[in-house]
Structures are given as structure tokens and as C-alpha cells.
Design an enzyme around this catalytic site. Structure first.
Site, mmCIF file in Angstrom:
data_model
loop_
_atom_site.group_PDB
_atom_site.id
_atom_site.type_symbol
_atom_site.label_atom_id
_atom_site.label_comp_id
_atom_site.label_asym_id
_atom_site.label_seq_id
_atom_site.Cartn_x
_atom_site.Cartn_y
_atom_site.Cartn_z
ATOM 1 N N CYS A 59 -22.324 -3.956 1.909
ATOM 2 C CA CYS A 59 -22.138 -4.735 0.974
ATOM 3 C C CYS A 59 -22.989 -6.117 1.383
ATOM 4 C CB CYS A 59 -20.626 -5.009 0.605
ATOM 5 S SG CYS A 59 -20.409 -6.293 -0.753
ATOM 6 N N ASP A 102 0.743 -1.162 -0.092
ATOM 7 C CA ASP A 102 0.044 0.003 0.095
ATOM 8 C C ASP A 102 0.586 1.255 -0.016
ATOM 9 O OD1 ASP A 102 -2.391 1.457 -0.008
ATOM 10 O OD2 ASP A 102 -2.415 1.518 2.129
ATOM 11 N N CYS A 130 -23.888 0.153 -2.011
ATOM 12 C CA CYS A 130 -22.684 0.999 -1.634
ATOM 13 C C CYS A 130 -22.816 2.407 -2.145
ATOM 14 C CB CYS A 130 -21.417 0.367 -2.191
ATOM 15 S SG CYS A 130 -21.123 -0.117 -3.821
ATOM 16 N N CYS A 134 -21.166 -7.865 -8.898
ATOM 17 C CA CYS A 134 -22.254 -6.892 -8.022
ATOM 18 C C CYS A 134 -23.437 -6.800 -8.458
ATOM 19 C CB CYS A 134 -21.645 -5.443 -8.311
ATOM 20 S SG CYS A 134 -19.999 -5.198 -7.351
ATOM 21 N N CYS A 179 -26.970 -4.573 -7.791
ATOM 22 C CA CYS A 179 -26.864 -4.046 -6.331
ATOM 23 C C CYS A 179 -26.148 -2.587 -6.648
ATOM 24 C CB CYS A 179 -26.286 -4.846 -5.462
ATOM 25 S SG CYS A 179 -25.973 -4.443 -3.833
ATOM 26 N N CYS A 237 -14.380 6.053 7.003
ATOM 27 C CA CYS A 237 -15.577 6.007 6.910
ATOM 28 C C CYS A 237 -15.785 4.433 6.218
ATOM 29 C CB CYS A 237 -16.312 6.966 5.691
ATOM 30 S SG CYS A 237 -17.721 6.848 5.519
ATOM 31 N N CYS A 294 -19.765 2.509 2.900
ATOM 32 C CA CYS A 294 -19.921 1.734 1.553
ATOM 33 C C CYS A 294 -19.561 0.326 1.791
ATOM 34 C CB CYS A 294 -19.304 2.289 0.457
ATOM 35 S SG CYS A 294 -17.658 2.647 0.503
ATOM 36 N N CYS A 353 -23.806 6.402 0.391
ATOM 37 C CA CYS A 353 -22.714 7.315 0.747
ATOM 38 C C CYS A 353 -23.547 8.587 1.033
ATOM 39 C CB CYS A 353 -22.011 7.505 -0.576
ATOM 40 S SG CYS A 353 -20.626 8.709 -0.328
#
Length: 372
Positions: free
Chosen positions: A250, A136, A196, A190, A193, A243, A246, A200
Site C-alpha cells: 500500500c 476482534d 494490493c 485509494c 491504485c 500473509c 496486500c 495477491c
């Protein structure tokens, strides 16, 4: 040669499981030729906000071989960090200082890098190949590479979704000069759907699979170095670091299990942190409280900035003594948000103090908070 490679991969896969990784897959270094165009499009739209390092590393970020020409294969691993409860339930508890699930325990960079090095060392010993590990902090597009390696797919919220871990998966990468057999990429699953996107609070998704950091609360509470823009203060609620909205909604999370890795376990003191206690932290206490966690990198001033937004959103005048104390903090980020919080909880008091405060305040942003 093929049998030998399969044996090595089987050994790597087994070792990955033994050191705690929940997912393992391999992609070729050129598995995602679309990344350069996708990155250029996002940067062109300005969706990276003021994260200049994304623009500065554009050329190296667009493919593994651009970062390291010797890369032929990419090993992607995942580590489940699923919470024991739905984090959305805590947003209504105004006395809490909500820290994102991923930051409630030990810094994942430290945990994953050590295990990646063990896995990479095994590969180097078995093959003589060169290896590089990334968690990362380098210009690596982990999520699309993880999708190419079959770990899951990038959901409409842009985060990797796994059938086993839902949206709760830390990622790590090993670039290698070894030519390893690739796994099949995971198809996007997905369907229709949009939970998410719909959840928000700031409409940060201009379209499915696209995230605009300029509207993202996670960006403002973690990456942004200035004052929280006025239009995002109320939506922040009591989120003081990150946060999870989202991710938490799921539907694939129903198959996820709570993380069992002791090194990544949530610290109860952080998970259940009281906003009043967080507002009382000076710099030394902040660093001690959040030692070895991602929150520590934020710094105490920006953390207090976020906590003051939460205090202003609380509707509770019990926070006024802490706000008064922080109105004379040495850092203008803290003073400015203290003024805003005072206005939310005691507007008449703020008006009465304004003229006197303006004569002593030199920072233009803090002055603007008094005037607005």
C-alpha cells in the site's frame, strides 16, 4: 450539555493517547446502516469459507445495536504496529519461516483489551454510562466502524488504511450507552491504485473492496483446519502464519512509522525464525516458543502443516530428515503435508515408499497424498 460532552471527549482522547493508542474516533451506533446488506452479500457468496461463526453471528454482527441494544455510540481506537522493514523482502529467503507482522510480538488482544478497559472505565466514571469493550473476538465489524469514526478508510484490500499508519493498525471498540458527539467519517482515498489487488498471489479479491477467504493465504494458514488445498501450496512459499502482501504494498505506508510500543515489539526469535528450527518443535516446545503470541492459538499440528508446505517449496533437500521424521507424526495434517513435501524434494523416493506406506496409513487424506 454539549460543552460537557466535548470536555469528556477531549479527556478520553487525551487518555487514549497517553495509554498508547495512535488513533481515536467516535461514531454513532447506527452510523453504518449498509452493513447488514454487505454482510448478507458476502455470506451469500460464500466468501467466509468455513468460518461458520460469521454465519452463526450474522444477526448480532450487522450493527452495534443488534449486538447490544443499549449501544448509542461507538468509540474506535487504533494502535500502530508498523514493521521496521518491508516484510515482502523476506519472502525470497527460503530458510525463513515467515510469520505475519501482526503475530511477531505479544498478542494484540491482550495488549489492547487492558487499555480499552482503562478508557472505558474513565467514560463510565465521568458519565455513569454503560460500556462494553471489544477486540476482534466478538461479532463486531471493526473496520467499517473505524471508517465511520474517522480513523481511516477500508482500502481495496478490505483492511483499514490510515494516513498516519498505512495498513498497519490494530483496532479496538468501546460500545457505550452514552450519547457522544460523532466524528466525520473518513472518505475512501485509494484513488485508481490497485497495487494490493495486483500483488495477491492467489487472486483472492473478486473485486475492489471484496475479499474471498476461499482464495486467501492468510485464511488457509491461520483459520483453515484441514489440509492446505493443493492449488494454494506453491503460492504459500515460506509463509507459515498469515500473509502481508496486500498490506505491505500500500502506497500509504510511506507515511507510516515503525511501531514504538514495547509490548507489541517483534520478537527477533520469531521475526527471524529459521524453518529448520520450526520443523523441530514438538508440541511443548511450540507452545513455549510462541507463548503470548497469536501463533500459539494455531496449535502445533497446523503450524507444522504450514512449515512442511514451506519446506516443500524450498527446493532444499536439507529438510528431508525433518520431513522423514514428521511422516510418522500422530496428526494426519502433519503426515499429509510431510508426504507432499517429500514429493516436492524427492519424488523418486516418495514413489519408492508409496506402497509400503499405504499399507500402514488409514487416514484417507494422507493416503490421497501418497497416491496423487
Amino acid at each position: 450539555m454539549s460543552a460537557e460532552r466535548d470536555t469528556i471527549v477531549a479527556e478520553l482522547r487525551a487518555r487514549a493517547r497517553s495509554v498508547g493508542f495512535s488513533s481515536f474516533g467516535i461514531a454513532t451506533a447506527e452510523a453504518r446502516p449498509d452493513l447488514a446488506q454487505k454482510l448478507a452479500s458476502a455470506l451469500g457468496e460464500g466468501w467466509h469459507a468455513d468460518m461458520e461463526w460469521m454465519e452463526e453471528t450474522r444477526e448480532r454482527r450487522k450493527s452495534p445495536s443488534a449486538l447490544w441494544p443499549g449501544a448509542r455510540s461507538v468509540i474506535m481506537v487504533g494502535l500502530n504496529y508498523g514493521p521496521s522493514e518491508n516484510p515482502l523482502a523476506r519472502l525470497g529467503q527460503k530458510t525463513l519461516a515467515n510469520v505475519s507482522v501482526y503475530a511477531q510480538g505479544r498478542d494484540y488482544h491482550d495488549v489492547i483489551k487492558g487499555r480499552l478497559k482503562e478508557l472505558a472505565g474513565l467514560l463510565a466514571r465521568r458519565t455513569g454510562a454503560d460500556v462494553k469493550v471489544f477486540v476482534d473476538t466478538a461479532p463486531v465489524m471493526e473496520k467499517p466502524l473505524a471508517e465511520a469514526a474517522g480513523l481511516g478508510w477500508q482500502g481495496k484490500h478490505s483492511v483499514l488504511v490510515s494516513r498516519e499508519a498505512g495498513s498497519w493498525l490494530f483496532l479496538g471498540a468501546i460500545f457505550t450507552s452514552a450519547d457522544l458527539p460523532a466524528d466525520a467519517p473518513h472518505p475512501e482515498s485509494c484513488g485508481s491504485c490497485t497495487r494490493c489487488l495486483d500483488v495477491c498471489p492467489t487472486d483472492a479479491f473478486p473485486a475492489p473492496f471484496r475479499l474471498d477467504a476461499r482464495k486467501c493465504l492468510a485464511y488457509y494458514s491461520v483459520e483453515h483446519k484441514g489440509q492446505i488445498p493443493d492449488e494454494f501450496r506453491k503460492p504459500m512459499g515460506n509463509r507459515v502464519f498469515g500473509c502481508d502482501d496486500c498490506l505491505a504494498v500500500c502506497p500509504w505506508n510511506k507515511f507510516a512509522r515503525a511501531a514504538s510500543d514495547d509490548k507489541l515489539a517483534a520478537r527477533e526469535t520469531i521475526r527471524d525464525a529459521q524453518l529448520s528450527d520450526m520443523l523441530a518443535l514438538d508440541d511443548a516446545a511450540f507452545r513455549a516458543f510462541f507463548t503470548q503470541t497469536p501463533v500459539k492459538r494455531l496449535g502445533s499440528a497446523r503450524f507444522l502443516r504450514n512449515c512442511l508446505v514451506a519446506a516443500g517449496n524450498s527446493g532444499d533437500s536439507a529438510y528431508l530428515p525433518a520431513i522423514h521424521r514428521l511422516m510418522v507424526h500422530e496428526n494426519p495434517l502433519v503426515r499429509g503435508m510431510a508426504v507432499w513435501a517429500l514429493r516436492q524434494l524427492a519424488a523418486e523416493e516418495a514413489d519408492a515408499q508409496r506402497d509400503t506406506a499405504l499399507t500402514a496409513e488409514s487416514d484417507p487424506e494422507v493416503r490421497a497424498e501418497w497416491i496423487n
